[in-house]
Scaffold this active site. Structure first.
Site, PDB file in Angstrom:
ATOM      1  N   SER A   1      -9.944   2.275   2.688  1.00  0.00           N
ATOM      2  CA  SER A   1      -9.025   2.998   1.843  1.00  0.00           C
ATOM      3  C   SER A   1      -8.021   2.099   1.117  1.00  0.00           C
ATOM      4  O   SER A   1      -7.388   2.541   0.163  1.00  0.00           O
ATOM      5  CB  SER A   1      -8.234   4.006   2.683  1.00  0.00           C
ATOM      6  OG  SER A   1      -7.416   3.334   3.628  1.00  0.00           O
TER       7      SER A   1
ATOM      8  N   LYS B   1       0.864  -1.187   0.000  1.00  0.00           N
ATOM      9  CA  LYS B   1       0.000   0.000   0.000  1.00  0.00           C
ATOM     10  C   LYS B   1       0.895   1.230   0.000  1.00  0.00           C
ATOM     11  O   LYS B   1       1.908   1.264   0.710  1.00  0.00           O
ATOM     12  CB  LYS B   1      -0.908  -0.033   1.229  1.00  0.00           C
ATOM     13  CG  LYS B   1      -1.887   1.144   1.302  1.00  0.00           C
ATOM     14  CD  LYS B   1      -2.861   1.004   2.472  1.00  0.00           C
ATOM     15  CE  LYS B   1      -3.843   2.161   2.545  1.00  0.00           C
ATOM     16  NZ  LYS B   1      -4.834   2.024   3.623  1.00  0.00           N
TER      17      LYS B   1
ATOM     18  N   SER C   1     -10.283  -0.055   6.995  1.00  0.00           N
ATOM     19  CA  SER C   1      -9.665  -0.065   5.663  1.00  0.00           C
ATOM     20  C   SER C   1      -8.919  -1.316   5.251  1.00  0.00           C
ATOM     21  O   SER C   1      -8.469  -1.409   4.107  1.00  0.00           O
ATOM     22  CB  SER C   1      -8.726   1.127   5.517  1.00  0.00           C
ATOM     23  OG  SER C   1      -9.485   2.277   5.297  1.00  0.00           O
TER      24      SER C   1
HETATM   25  N1  GLN Z   1     -13.450   4.828   6.022  1.00  0.00           N
HETATM   26  C1  GLN Z   1     -12.852   5.302   7.233  1.00  0.00           C
HETATM   27  C2  GLN Z   1     -12.390   6.725   7.053  1.00  0.00           C
HETATM   28  O1  GLN Z   1     -12.641   7.262   6.037  1.00  0.00           O
HETATM   29  C3  GLN Z   1     -11.722   4.414   7.643  1.00  0.00           C
HETATM   30  C4  GLN Z   1     -10.522   4.563   6.792  1.00  0.00           C
HETATM   31  C5  GLN Z   1      -9.375   3.700   7.241  1.00  0.00           C
HETATM   32  O2  GLN Z   1      -9.542   2.712   7.936  1.00  0.00           O
HETATM   33  N2  GLN Z   1      -8.190   4.127   6.871  1.00  0.00           N
HETATM   34  O3  GLN Z   1     -11.808   7.309   7.885  1.00  0.00           O
END
Ligand code: GLN
Length: 491
Positions: free
Chosen positions: A151, A76, A175
């Site tokens: 994400s 990532k 995420s």
């Molecule tokens: N969807 C959540 C956010 O937008 C979690 C994102 C994540 O786990 N990085 O913050």
């Protein structure tokens, strides 16, 4: 060749049935062919990857191979890797070439893992659909009009379409688990503090945690073995004895393999708001777990509904502080034209950050400001404690908590972009786990109208081995985890 797991590749490499160069080329060819359709990778450097593969082959030939030597892995783009562009999918870091390795990358390098490329993601890991990337959205391999989740959408899509055998990811509010569910792969977010955050670009430091995404729980265990462990460069890294996450997977058990396991079903996860097809698959998954010997009990997590509001105070608060470092002075983007220094800051930050990141910085700055701190930030911290207490109470009467990972299957690109609150609700079943710092795993459990459905297992602190074992036994009894999107079959 394509239907093979990391574990199998690792064995084939060890027996010299295949070389790391061949394997790396195989995936680089697939990336070249299919990435234009998916946009899962944002940085590739085939020469560098092949040079690493060559070194790995030499190491294997010299008899110095470890479990993952020669295996290609996608990273990532939140993990700093020396000499690689590390952008966090932001314009702010679009030209940033990292001068150092994150601990995670360093550990994989030490094991002779090949870095295949950097995967797309929501900018600074803020999002649930991968539509917030400066480099454009990632598409879901099961239906390219839909999102892969976020994400870590690039990592999940890459693994789902076999553009990489496995990938790293991070989970601040879901995420790892949510994109794994929406893309039909397996991912685990470990207990907070198990995987070092050193060199993992910070979003919300008290919630961020790295982990693996792969086809199987067994592969996730293999990767977690390499990724985890104490790191003195991360002040929240936990100093505990190193664990072998594969240990429970290979134990032979007479009778039913999950006999004695008590699974708690929170009534808040099985109520309204969950799509019919998702709920049906979750029920079928539970039936499999019962056949494997598990018992189920109904439990309650009464403060569950407060998890999204608490998260959307705490995470932006931390983000507003973490992202203050991108000021155009030290590194990263700087606006090309400006007047005085305040104007430079303003222009740099409004041009360098996308809309969602700016929204979070505004919310975070507001909830931390004088006069609002007590009402929002402190209150959210109290709610966070209540949520953690709910889990502790629940684990008095069960070993694992289970339910659907997400309320819906993959939604259409553009469907939720105009309504951030609707987007935030994608993480309704995952966010509380981060607030409490617990481990959570998502594995495929079937399909609804052709789209993958994920099943979530949540455990007490340090119960990764138990979660991985439960998912592994499930995967021995089913083959949902081996289903692959047909559009990306063949080479
Ligand atoms: N969807 C959540 C956010 O937008 C979690 C994102 C994540 O786990 N990085 O913050």
């Amino acid at each position: 060749m394509i239907a093979r797991t990391l574990r199998e590749f690792s064995r084939a490499l060890e027996k010299r049935e295949i070389s790391s160069i061949e394997l790396t080329r195989f995936y680089l060819d697939r990336i070249e062919r299919y990435n234009p359709k998916l946009n899962a990778f944002i940085t590739l450097d085939p020469e560098r990857s092949l040079a690493q593969a060559k070194e790995a082959d030499a190491r294997i030939a010299a008899g110095r191979a470890e479990a993952l030597t020669g295996v290609p892995l996608a990273q990532k783009d939140i993990f700093c890797a020396r000499g690689w562009r590390t952008s966090c999918a932001s314009r702010m870091l679009a030209d940033f070439v990292s001068p150092y390795d994150s601990t995670v990358v360093e550990r994989f390098n030490a094991e002779g893992v090949v870095l295949l490329g950097k995967t797309n993601m929501d900018e600074f890991a803020m999002g649930s659909s991968n539509e917030n990337s400066y480099f454009g959205p990632v598409r879901n391999p099961w239906d390219t009009d839909r999102v892969p989740g976020g994400s870590s959408g690039g990592s999940a899509a890459a693994v789902a379409a076999s553009l990489a055998p496995a990938a790293t990811a991070t989970d601040t509010g879901g995420s790892i688990r949510q994109p794994s569910a929406l893309s039909g792969v397996t991912g685990i977010k470990p207990t907070y503090g198990i995987v070092s955050r050193y060199g993992m670009i910070a979003f919300a430091s008290s919630l961020d945690q790295g982990g693996p995404i792969a086809w199987t729980a067994e592969d996730c265990a293999l990767l977690l073995n390499a990724m985890s462990g104490f790191d003195e460069r991360d002040s929240t890294s936990l100093d505990r004895p190193k664990e072998d996450y594969l240990r429970e997977l290979s134990s032979e058990k007479g009778g039913k393999p999950l006999a004695g396991l008590k699974i708690g079903l929170p009534k808040e996860f099985f109520g309204e708001g969950c799509e019919r097809g998702v709920m049906d698959r979750a029920m079928e998954a539970l039936a499999v777990y019962r056949e494997l010997g598990a018992r189920t009990v109904e439990i309650s997590l009464p403060n569950m509904e407060l998890s999204i509001p608490a998260y959307y105070v705490i995470a932006p608060a931390e983000a507003s502080s973490n992202l203050s470092r991108y000021d155009g002075v030290r590194y990263g983007y700087r606006a090309p034209e400006y007047g005085d220094i305040d104007d430079m800051y303003g222009k740099t930050r409004s041009q360098g950050f996308g809309a969602e990141v700016r929204r979070r910085i505004l919310i975070g700055t507001y909830v931390l400001s004088h006069g609002y701190y007590d009402a929002y930030y402190l209150q959210a911290q109290r709610v966070r404690r209540l949520i953690a207490n709910d889990f502790s109470a629940a684990f008095e009467c069960c070993d694992i908590i289970a339910g659907p990972t997400t309320p819906t299957t993959a939604f259409r690109i553009g469907e939720k972009t105009a309504d951030p609150v609707r987007m935030y609700l994608s993480d309704i079943y995952t966010i509380a786990v981060n607030l409490a710092g617990l481990p959570g795993l998502s594995h495929p459990c079937g399909f609804s109208e052709g789209l993958p459905v994920g099943f979530q297992l949540i455990g007490g602190y340090f119960s990764e081995a138990r979660l991985l074992e439960a998912a592994h036994r499930f995967q021995q009894a089913t083959d949902w985890h081996l289903c692959r999107p047909t559009a990306f079959d063949g080479v």
